[in-house]
Design an enzyme around this catalytic site. Structure first.
Site, PDB file in Angstrom:
ATOM      1  N   GLY A  46      18.665   9.638  18.964  1.00 47.61           N
ATOM      2  CA  GLY A  46      18.579  10.738  19.917  1.00 47.61           C
ATOM      3  C   GLY A  46      19.272  12.000  19.493  1.00 47.61           C
ATOM      4  O   GLY A  46      19.548  12.871  20.320  1.00 47.61           O
TER       5      GLY A  46
ATOM      6  N   SER B 224      16.028   9.019  13.475  1.00 46.20           N
ATOM      7  CA  SER B 224      16.482   7.633  13.406  1.00 46.20           C
ATOM      8  C   SER B 224      15.299   6.673  13.394  1.00 46.20           C
ATOM      9  O   SER B 224      15.330   5.641  12.707  1.00 46.20           O
ATOM     10  CB  SER B 224      17.410   7.321  14.584  1.00 46.20           C
ATOM     11  OG  SER B 224      16.744   7.540  15.824  1.00 46.20           O
ATOM     12  N   SER B 225      14.266   6.995  14.136  1.00 48.15           N
ATOM     13  CA  SER B 225      13.101   6.096  14.205  1.00 48.15           C
ATOM     14  C   SER B 225      12.347   6.066  12.877  1.00 48.15           C
ATOM     15  O   SER B 225      11.957   4.999  12.394  1.00 48.15           O
ATOM     16  CB  SER B 225      12.165   6.506  15.341  1.00 48.15           C
ATOM     17  OG  SER B 225      11.719   7.833  15.180  1.00 48.15           O
TER      18      SER B 225
ATOM     19  N   ASP C  13       8.544  13.540   9.783  1.00 47.83           N
ATOM     20  CA  ASP C  13       9.754  12.724   9.739  1.00 47.83           C
ATOM     21  C   ASP C  13       9.642  11.592   8.731  1.00 47.83           C
ATOM     22  O   ASP C  13      10.568  11.325   7.959  1.00 47.83           O
ATOM     23  CB  ASP C  13      10.061  12.156  11.121  1.00 47.83           C
ATOM     24  CG  ASP C  13      10.405  13.225  12.137  1.00 47.83           C
ATOM     25  OD1 ASP C  13      10.537  14.400  11.747  1.00 47.83           O
ATOM     26  OD2 ASP C  13      10.541  12.887  13.326  1.00 47.83           O
TER      27      ASP C  13
END
Length: 442
Positions: free
Chosen positions: A137, A142-143, A187
Protein backbone atom coordinates in the site's frame (compact mmCIF):
# COMPACT_ATOMS: atom_id res chain seq x y z
CA UNK A 1 17.98 -20.60 -7.61
CA UNK A 2 17.88 -23.95 -5.81
CA UNK A 3 18.05 -23.84 -2.01
CA UNK A 4 18.20 -26.37 0.81
CA UNK A 5 15.33 -26.56 3.27
CA UNK A 6 17.91 -26.62 6.09
CA UNK A 7 19.30 -23.21 5.08
CA UNK A 8 17.00 -21.25 7.40
CA UNK A 9 14.67 -21.94 10.30
CA UNK A 10 11.67 -20.65 8.32
CA UNK A 11 12.34 -23.14 5.52
CA UNK A 12 12.90 -25.99 8.01
CA UNK A 13 9.52 -25.35 9.64
CA UNK A 14 7.56 -25.19 6.38
CA UNK A 15 9.20 -27.64 3.98
CA UNK A 16 10.15 -31.32 4.21
CA UNK A 17 13.75 -32.26 5.09
CA UNK A 18 14.74 -33.46 1.61
CA UNK A 19 12.39 -31.35 -0.49
CA UNK A 20 13.83 -29.83 -3.68
CA UNK A 21 13.24 -26.10 -3.47
CA UNK A 22 13.59 -23.16 -5.81
CA UNK A 23 13.76 -19.60 -4.51
CA UNK A 24 13.37 -16.40 -6.51
CA UNK A 25 13.33 -12.71 -5.63
CA UNK A 26 12.04 -9.60 -7.34
CA UNK A 27 12.21 -5.94 -6.25
CA UNK A 28 9.58 -3.30 -5.79
CA UNK A 29 9.78 -0.22 -7.96
CA UNK A 30 9.46 3.52 -7.67
CA UNK A 31 7.60 5.40 -10.37
CA UNK A 32 9.84 8.37 -11.17
CA UNK A 33 7.70 9.56 -14.11
CA UNK A 34 4.78 8.11 -16.05
CA UNK A 35 2.51 6.61 -13.42
CA UNK A 36 -1.11 6.18 -14.36
CA UNK A 37 -0.43 7.09 -17.99
CA UNK A 38 0.84 3.55 -18.64
CA UNK A 39 -2.54 2.12 -19.67
CA UNK A 40 -2.91 4.96 -22.18
CA UNK A 41 0.38 4.09 -23.92
CA UNK A 42 2.75 6.59 -22.32
CA UNK A 43 6.48 6.36 -21.89
CA UNK A 44 7.29 5.73 -18.21
CA UNK A 45 10.53 5.86 -16.19
CA UNK A 46 10.87 3.33 -13.40
CA UNK A 47 13.53 2.66 -10.76
CA UNK A 48 13.91 -0.52 -8.72
CA UNK A 49 14.14 -0.20 -4.95
CA UNK A 50 16.31 -2.28 -2.63
CA UNK A 51 13.33 -4.02 -0.96
CA UNK A 52 12.47 -7.39 -2.55
CA UNK A 53 9.81 -10.10 -2.45
CA UNK A 54 10.94 -13.72 -2.11
CA UNK A 55 9.06 -16.85 -3.13
CA UNK A 56 10.33 -20.31 -2.16
CA UNK A 57 8.53 -23.22 -3.82
CA UNK A 58 8.66 -27.01 -3.67
CA UNK A 59 6.58 -29.83 -5.19
CA UNK A 60 3.85 -31.12 -2.88
CA UNK A 61 2.66 -34.74 -2.85
CA UNK A 62 -0.99 -33.70 -2.54
CA UNK A 63 -3.09 -32.08 -5.27
CA UNK A 64 -3.31 -28.79 -3.42
CA UNK A 65 -1.54 -25.49 -2.94
CA UNK A 66 -0.15 -24.94 0.55
CA UNK A 67 0.70 -21.24 0.81
CA UNK A 68 2.11 -19.36 3.77
CA UNK A 69 3.10 -15.71 4.15
CA UNK A 70 5.69 -14.75 6.76
CA UNK A 71 4.51 -11.13 6.63
CA UNK A 72 0.86 -11.52 7.63
CA UNK A 73 0.17 -11.85 11.35
CA UNK A 74 -3.19 -13.61 11.06
CA UNK A 75 -4.79 -15.89 8.44
CA UNK A 76 -1.29 -16.24 7.00
CA UNK A 77 -1.54 -19.88 5.89
CA UNK A 78 -3.96 -21.39 3.42
CA UNK A 79 -4.61 -24.77 1.76
CA UNK A 80 -6.39 -24.79 -1.60
CA UNK A 81 -7.51 -28.05 -3.19
CA UNK A 82 -6.76 -27.84 -6.89
CA UNK A 83 -9.86 -29.92 -7.70
CA UNK A 84 -12.03 -27.17 -6.19
CA UNK A 85 -10.60 -24.01 -7.74
CA UNK A 86 -12.14 -23.10 -11.13
CA UNK A 87 -9.90 -22.75 -14.20
CA UNK A 88 -12.05 -19.86 -15.43
CA UNK A 89 -10.46 -16.63 -14.19
CA UNK A 90 -13.69 -14.86 -13.23
CA UNK A 91 -14.92 -17.89 -11.34
CA UNK A 92 -11.54 -18.30 -9.64
CA UNK A 93 -11.68 -14.65 -8.55
CA UNK A 94 -15.11 -15.19 -6.96
CA UNK A 95 -13.95 -18.41 -5.31
CA UNK A 96 -10.90 -16.77 -3.74
CA UNK A 97 -12.87 -13.77 -2.50
CA UNK A 98 -15.16 -16.11 -0.58
CA UNK A 99 -12.53 -18.08 1.33
CA UNK A 100 -10.59 -16.96 4.38
CA UNK A 101 -7.17 -15.64 3.34
CA UNK A 102 -8.13 -15.69 -0.33
CA UNK A 103 -7.53 -11.95 -0.73
CA UNK A 104 -3.75 -12.09 -0.27
CA UNK A 105 -3.40 -15.62 -1.65
CA UNK A 106 -5.07 -14.60 -4.94
CA UNK A 107 -1.81 -13.00 -6.13
CA UNK A 108 0.00 -16.33 -5.85
CA UNK A 109 -2.89 -18.52 -7.00
CA UNK A 110 -3.42 -16.16 -9.94
CA UNK A 111 0.16 -16.71 -11.08
CA UNK A 112 -0.29 -20.49 -10.79
CA UNK A 113 -3.52 -20.41 -12.84
CA UNK A 114 -2.34 -18.15 -15.67
CA UNK A 115 0.91 -20.09 -16.09
CA UNK A 116 -0.99 -23.39 -16.13
CA UNK A 117 -3.69 -22.15 -18.51
CA UNK A 118 -1.75 -19.90 -20.87
CA UNK A 119 1.35 -22.11 -21.21
CA UNK A 120 -0.52 -25.43 -20.92
CA UNK A 121 1.79 -26.61 -18.13
CA UNK A 122 0.79 -29.40 -15.75
CA UNK A 123 1.98 -28.12 -12.39
CA UNK A 124 0.26 -30.16 -9.66
CA UNK A 125 0.49 -29.48 -5.94
CA UNK A 126 2.99 -26.99 -4.53
CA UNK A 127 4.25 -25.75 -1.19
CA UNK A 128 4.79 -21.98 -1.46
CA UNK A 129 6.43 -19.83 1.21
CA UNK A 130 6.48 -16.10 0.62
CA UNK A 131 8.18 -13.23 2.37
CA UNK A 132 8.44 -9.64 1.25
CA UNK A 133 10.36 -6.57 2.34
CA UNK A 134 8.29 -4.48 -0.10
CA UNK A 135 5.70 -2.68 2.05
CA UNK A 136 2.06 -3.02 1.01
CA UNK A 137 0.00 0.00 0.00
CA UNK A 138 2.96 2.37 -0.38
CA UNK A 139 2.82 2.78 -4.16
CA UNK A 140 6.01 0.75 -4.76
CA UNK A 141 4.47 -2.33 -6.43
CA UNK A 142 4.41 -4.87 -3.65
CA UNK A 143 1.95 -6.96 -5.66
CA UNK A 144 4.04 -6.96 -8.84
CA UNK A 145 7.17 -7.92 -6.89
CA UNK A 146 5.32 -10.86 -5.36
CA UNK A 147 3.83 -11.98 -8.68
CA UNK A 148 7.13 -11.79 -10.55
CA UNK A 149 9.02 -13.64 -7.79
CA UNK A 150 6.35 -16.35 -7.72
CA UNK A 151 6.40 -16.86 -11.48
CA UNK A 152 10.21 -16.86 -11.60
CA UNK A 153 10.30 -19.61 -8.96
CA UNK A 154 7.59 -21.78 -10.57
CA UNK A 155 9.06 -21.50 -14.08
CA UNK A 156 12.51 -22.44 -12.79
CA UNK A 157 11.16 -25.39 -10.80
CA UNK A 158 9.32 -26.78 -13.84
CA UNK A 159 11.85 -25.63 -16.47
CA UNK A 160 9.26 -23.53 -18.29
CA UNK A 161 10.91 -21.32 -20.90
CA UNK A 162 9.49 -17.82 -21.36
CA UNK A 163 10.71 -15.20 -23.81
CA UNK A 164 11.13 -11.43 -23.71
CA UNK A 165 8.28 -9.84 -21.74
CA UNK A 166 6.20 -13.01 -21.40
CA UNK A 167 6.67 -13.41 -17.63
CA UNK A 168 5.62 -9.83 -16.75
CA UNK A 169 2.59 -10.21 -19.04
CA UNK A 170 1.52 -13.36 -17.20
CA UNK A 171 1.98 -11.53 -13.88
CA UNK A 172 -0.24 -8.71 -15.11
CA UNK A 173 -2.87 -11.22 -16.24
CA UNK A 174 -2.88 -12.70 -12.74
CA UNK A 175 -3.52 -9.30 -11.20
CA UNK A 176 -6.07 -8.20 -13.77
CA UNK A 177 -8.09 -11.38 -14.14
CA UNK A 178 -7.73 -13.28 -10.86
CA UNK A 179 -7.02 -10.57 -8.28
CA UNK A 180 -9.37 -8.20 -10.11
CA UNK A 181 -7.13 -5.10 -10.10
CA UNK A 182 -7.07 -3.16 -13.42
CA UNK A 183 -3.34 -2.31 -13.33
CA UNK A 184 -1.24 -1.61 -16.40
CA UNK A 185 1.86 -3.61 -17.33
CA UNK A 186 4.33 -1.02 -16.02
CA UNK A 187 4.75 -2.47 -12.52
CA UNK A 188 5.47 -6.03 -13.59
CA UNK A 189 7.91 -4.93 -16.31
CA UNK A 190 9.75 -2.69 -13.85
CA UNK A 191 9.96 -5.43 -11.22
CA UNK A 192 11.35 -7.90 -13.78
CA UNK A 193 13.69 -5.70 -15.82
CA UNK A 194 14.44 -2.78 -13.48
CA UNK A 195 17.72 -1.63 -11.94
CA UNK A 196 18.37 0.11 -8.63
CA UNK A 197 21.02 2.39 -10.12
CA UNK A 198 19.37 3.20 -13.45
CA UNK A 199 15.99 4.22 -14.80
CA UNK A 200 14.05 1.83 -17.01
CA UNK A 201 12.18 3.52 -19.89
CA UNK A 202 9.11 1.60 -21.06
CA UNK A 203 6.81 2.63 -23.88
CA UNK A 204 3.57 1.02 -22.70
CA UNK A 205 2.19 0.12 -26.13
CA UNK A 206 2.18 -2.34 -24.47
CA UNK A 207 5.74 -3.31 -23.60
CA UNK A 208 8.53 -1.71 -25.64
CA UNK A 209 11.66 -1.56 -23.48
CA UNK A 210 14.43 0.96 -24.09
CA UNK A 211 18.01 0.88 -22.87
CA UNK A 212 18.42 1.63 -19.18
CA UNK A 213 19.30 5.27 -18.51
CA UNK A 214 22.21 5.94 -16.19
CA UNK A 215 21.37 8.04 -13.14
CA UNK A 216 24.12 10.68 -13.07
CA UNK A 217 26.57 10.68 -10.21
CA UNK A 218 25.29 12.56 -7.15
CA UNK A 219 21.69 12.59 -8.43
CA UNK A 220 19.27 10.63 -6.26
CA UNK A 221 15.65 9.55 -6.57
CA UNK A 222 14.32 8.77 -3.10
CA UNK A 223 10.87 7.93 -1.80
CA UNK A 224 9.00 9.18 1.25
CA UNK A 225 6.09 7.12 2.50
CA UNK A 226 3.03 9.29 3.21
CA UNK A 227 1.52 6.75 5.59
CA UNK A 228 -1.67 6.66 3.50
CA UNK A 229 -2.30 3.27 1.93
CA UNK A 230 -3.67 2.99 -1.56
CA UNK A 231 -4.76 0.11 -3.77
CA UNK A 232 -5.03 -0.06 -7.56
CA UNK A 233 -8.18 -2.11 -7.03
CA UNK A 234 -9.74 0.94 -5.36
CA UNK A 235 -12.65 2.70 -6.99
CA UNK A 236 -10.91 6.00 -7.73
CA UNK A 237 -8.09 4.43 -9.76
CA UNK A 238 -10.58 2.36 -11.72
CA UNK A 239 -12.75 5.40 -12.41
CA UNK A 240 -9.80 7.48 -13.63
CA UNK A 241 -8.75 4.68 -15.95
CA UNK A 242 -12.29 4.32 -17.26
CA UNK A 243 -12.61 8.09 -17.77
CA UNK A 244 -9.40 8.13 -19.82
CA UNK A 245 -10.76 5.46 -22.16
CA UNK A 246 -14.08 7.29 -22.35
CA UNK A 247 -12.07 10.31 -23.51
CA UNK A 248 -10.35 8.25 -26.20
CA UNK A 249 -13.70 6.93 -27.42
CA UNK A 250 -15.14 10.46 -27.70
CA UNK A 251 -12.07 11.65 -29.62
CA UNK A 252 -12.14 8.67 -31.98
CA UNK A 253 -15.84 9.08 -32.70
CA UNK A 254 -15.34 12.82 -33.24
CA UNK A 255 -12.97 12.06 -36.11
CA UNK A 256 -15.32 9.51 -37.67
CA UNK A 257 -14.67 6.12 -36.09
CA UNK A 258 -17.87 4.14 -35.59
CA UNK A 259 -18.86 2.40 -32.37
CA UNK A 260 -18.70 -0.90 -34.23
CA UNK A 261 -15.09 -0.27 -35.29
CA UNK A 262 -14.13 0.70 -31.74
CA UNK A 263 -15.54 -2.63 -30.57
CA UNK A 264 -14.02 -4.76 -33.30
CA UNK A 265 -10.74 -3.25 -34.47
CA UNK A 266 -7.29 -3.74 -32.98
CA UNK A 267 -5.45 -0.76 -31.52
CA UNK A 268 -3.11 -0.67 -34.53
CA UNK A 269 -6.12 -0.11 -36.79
CA UNK A 270 -7.51 2.79 -34.75
CA UNK A 271 -6.54 6.49 -34.71
CA UNK A 272 -3.32 7.23 -32.78
CA UNK A 273 -2.63 3.50 -32.57
CA UNK A 274 -5.44 3.23 -30.04
CA UNK A 275 -3.50 5.19 -27.40
CA UNK A 276 -4.25 8.64 -25.99
CA UNK A 277 -0.54 9.23 -25.36
CA UNK A 278 0.13 9.33 -29.10
CA UNK A 279 -1.81 12.61 -29.34
CA UNK A 280 0.50 15.58 -28.95
CA UNK A 281 -0.58 18.25 -26.44
CA UNK A 282 -1.01 21.02 -29.01
CA UNK A 283 -3.30 18.88 -31.18
CA UNK A 284 -5.29 17.87 -28.12
CA UNK A 285 -5.87 21.49 -27.15
CA UNK A 286 -6.64 22.60 -30.70
CA UNK A 287 -8.90 19.77 -31.83
CA UNK A 288 -10.26 17.74 -28.94
CA UNK A 289 -10.16 19.38 -25.50
CA UNK A 290 -13.40 21.30 -25.97
CA UNK A 291 -15.25 18.08 -26.89
CA UNK A 292 -14.52 16.39 -23.58
CA UNK A 293 -17.10 17.14 -20.93
CA UNK A 294 -17.62 15.53 -17.55
CA UNK A 295 -20.71 13.34 -17.51
CA UNK A 296 -22.48 10.48 -15.81
CA UNK A 297 -21.74 6.99 -17.04
CA UNK A 298 -25.33 6.54 -18.23
CA UNK A 299 -25.03 9.62 -20.47
CA UNK A 300 -21.78 8.35 -21.97
CA UNK A 301 -23.36 4.96 -22.62
CA UNK A 302 -26.30 6.67 -24.36
CA UNK A 303 -24.20 9.05 -26.47
CA UNK A 304 -20.98 7.13 -27.14
CA UNK A 305 -21.66 3.59 -26.04
CA UNK A 306 -18.28 1.87 -25.93
CA UNK A 307 -14.67 2.00 -24.72
CA UNK A 308 -11.76 0.00 -26.10
CA UNK A 309 -10.49 -1.19 -22.71
CA UNK A 310 -11.83 -4.54 -21.49
CA UNK A 311 -10.94 -3.68 -17.87
CA UNK A 312 -12.92 -0.43 -17.80
CA UNK A 313 -16.37 -0.76 -16.28
CA UNK A 314 -18.69 2.19 -16.89
CA UNK A 315 -20.96 2.71 -13.90
CA UNK A 316 -24.19 4.48 -14.93
CA UNK A 317 -24.53 6.60 -11.78
CA UNK A 318 -20.82 7.58 -11.49
CA UNK A 319 -19.81 11.08 -12.60
CA UNK A 320 -16.60 10.93 -14.67
CA UNK A 321 -14.05 13.74 -15.00
CA UNK A 322 -13.29 12.82 -18.60
CA UNK A 323 -11.26 15.82 -19.75
CA UNK A 324 -8.72 15.79 -16.90
CA UNK A 325 -8.31 12.02 -17.06
CA UNK A 326 -7.78 12.03 -20.84
CA UNK A 327 -5.50 15.06 -20.70
CA UNK A 328 -3.16 13.49 -18.12
CA UNK A 329 -1.59 10.76 -20.32
CA UNK A 330 -1.28 13.11 -23.30
CA UNK A 331 0.73 15.66 -21.34
CA UNK A 332 2.47 13.04 -19.19
CA UNK A 333 3.92 11.27 -22.22
CA UNK A 334 5.37 14.60 -23.35
CA UNK A 335 6.72 15.28 -19.84
CA UNK A 336 8.32 11.84 -19.53
CA UNK A 337 10.07 12.04 -22.90
CA UNK A 338 11.32 15.53 -22.06
CA UNK A 339 12.51 14.36 -18.64
CA UNK A 340 14.35 11.41 -20.20
CA UNK A 341 16.21 13.61 -22.68
CA UNK A 342 17.13 16.13 -20.00
CA UNK A 343 18.37 13.34 -17.74
CA UNK A 344 20.72 12.14 -20.47
CA UNK A 345 22.03 15.68 -20.81
CA UNK A 346 22.85 16.10 -17.11
CA UNK A 347 26.09 14.16 -17.57
CA UNK A 348 27.09 16.38 -20.47
CA UNK A 349 26.17 19.84 -19.16
CA UNK A 350 26.00 21.81 -15.95
CA UNK A 351 23.33 20.20 -13.78
CA UNK A 352 22.09 23.60 -12.66
CA UNK A 353 20.71 24.17 -16.15
CA UNK A 354 18.77 20.88 -16.33
CA UNK A 355 17.56 19.89 -12.87
CA UNK A 356 15.15 22.79 -12.26
CA UNK A 357 13.37 21.97 -15.54
CA UNK A 358 13.23 18.25 -14.67
CA UNK A 359 11.91 19.13 -11.23
CA UNK A 360 9.19 21.31 -12.72
CA UNK A 361 8.09 18.38 -14.89
CA UNK A 362 7.73 16.29 -11.72
CA UNK A 363 5.69 19.01 -10.01
CA UNK A 364 3.46 19.30 -13.08
CA UNK A 365 2.91 15.53 -13.08
CA UNK A 366 1.89 15.69 -9.42
CA UNK A 367 -0.69 18.42 -10.05
CA UNK A 368 -2.06 16.43 -12.98
CA UNK A 369 -2.69 13.51 -10.62
CA UNK A 370 -4.62 15.90 -8.39
CA UNK A 371 -6.68 17.14 -11.34
CA UNK A 372 -7.64 13.53 -12.12
CA UNK A 373 -8.80 13.01 -8.55
CA UNK A 374 -5.90 10.81 -7.41
CA UNK A 375 -4.26 13.27 -5.07
CA UNK A 376 -4.16 13.20 -1.29
CA UNK A 377 -3.60 15.91 1.30
CA UNK A 378 -0.68 14.00 2.87
CA UNK A 379 1.20 13.47 -0.38
CA UNK A 380 0.52 17.14 -1.17
CA UNK A 381 2.07 18.00 2.18
CA UNK A 382 5.30 16.16 1.30
CA UNK A 383 5.44 17.80 -2.14
CA UNK A 384 4.94 21.24 -0.58
CA UNK A 385 7.68 20.53 1.97
CA UNK A 386 9.98 19.63 -0.94
CA UNK A 387 9.16 22.91 -2.70
CA UNK A 388 10.03 24.83 0.46
CA UNK A 389 13.37 23.01 0.80
CA UNK A 390 14.06 24.04 -2.79
CA UNK A 391 17.13 24.19 -5.00
CA UNK A 392 19.19 25.91 -2.33
CA UNK A 393 18.98 22.72 -0.26
CA UNK A 394 19.50 20.35 -3.18
CA UNK A 395 15.80 19.39 -3.58
CA UNK A 396 14.63 19.85 -7.17
CA UNK A 397 11.37 17.99 -7.69
CA UNK A 398 8.70 15.77 -6.15
CA UNK A 399 5.62 13.85 -7.27
CA UNK A 400 3.21 11.18 -6.11
CA UNK A 401 4.00 7.72 -7.46
CA UNK A 402 2.14 4.75 -8.88
CA UNK A 403 -1.63 4.69 -8.63
CA UNK A 404 -1.91 7.78 -6.44
CA UNK A 405 -4.47 8.41 -3.69
CA UNK A 406 -1.73 8.11 -1.09
CA UNK A 407 1.35 5.91 -1.16
CA UNK A 408 4.86 7.25 -1.72
CA UNK A 409 6.23 10.56 -2.99
CA UNK A 410 9.34 10.42 -5.18
CA UNK A 411 11.87 13.21 -4.64
CA UNK A 412 14.71 14.17 -6.97
CA UNK A 413 17.67 15.54 -5.01
CA UNK A 414 21.24 16.42 -5.87
CA UNK A 415 24.43 15.86 -3.92
CA UNK A 416 24.97 14.94 -0.31
CA UNK A 417 23.23 18.15 0.69
CA UNK A 418 20.10 17.15 -1.22
CA UNK A 419 20.14 13.63 0.21
CA UNK A 420 20.44 14.95 3.75
CA UNK A 421 17.65 17.47 3.06
CA UNK A 422 15.38 14.60 1.93
CA UNK A 423 16.15 12.61 5.07
CA UNK A 424 15.47 15.66 7.22
CA UNK A 425 12.20 16.25 5.37
CA UNK A 426 11.24 12.63 6.10
CA UNK A 427 12.01 13.05 9.81
CA UNK A 428 10.09 16.34 9.97
CA UNK A 429 7.10 14.72 8.25
CA UNK A 430 7.21 11.80 10.70
CA UNK A 431 7.22 14.20 13.63
CA UNK A 432 4.46 16.41 12.25
CA UNK A 433 2.17 13.49 11.45
CA UNK A 434 3.11 11.45 14.55
CA UNK A 435 3.79 8.33 12.47
CA UNK A 436 6.74 6.16 13.42
CA UNK A 437 6.27 3.31 10.97
CA UNK A 438 6.94 5.21 7.74
CA UNK A 439 9.49 4.08 5.14
CA UNK A 440 12.28 6.04 3.43
CA UNK A 441 13.20 4.49 0.07
CA UNK A 442 16.73 4.97 -1.32
Amino acid sequence: MKVNSDSSSALQKFFGPNQILVQATSPGRMDVMGGIADYSGSMVLQKSISQKATATIGIRNYNQLHIKSLDITSQNEIYIDLDEIPNNYNEAQKYLRNIEGGDWASYIVGCYLVLSNEKKVKLGGLDILIQSEVPVGKGVSSSAALEVATLKAITELFHVELTDTELPKLAQMAENLVVGAPCGLMDQLASYFGDNNKLLPILCQPDKLYDLVEIPENLYFVGIDSGVKHAVSGASYSEVRTAAFMGYSIIAQKIGVSKEDLRAKKNSELPFGGFLSNICPSQFEADFARSLNSMYGKDFIHDFGVVTDSLSVIKPDTFYNIKACAKHPIYENYRVNSFKQLLKSVNEHNYEDMLPIMGELMYQAHESYNNCGLGNEMTDKIVNMARIKGYQNGVYGAKITGGGSGGTVCLMVYGEKGLQSAKQLFEDYQEQTNQNSLVFFE
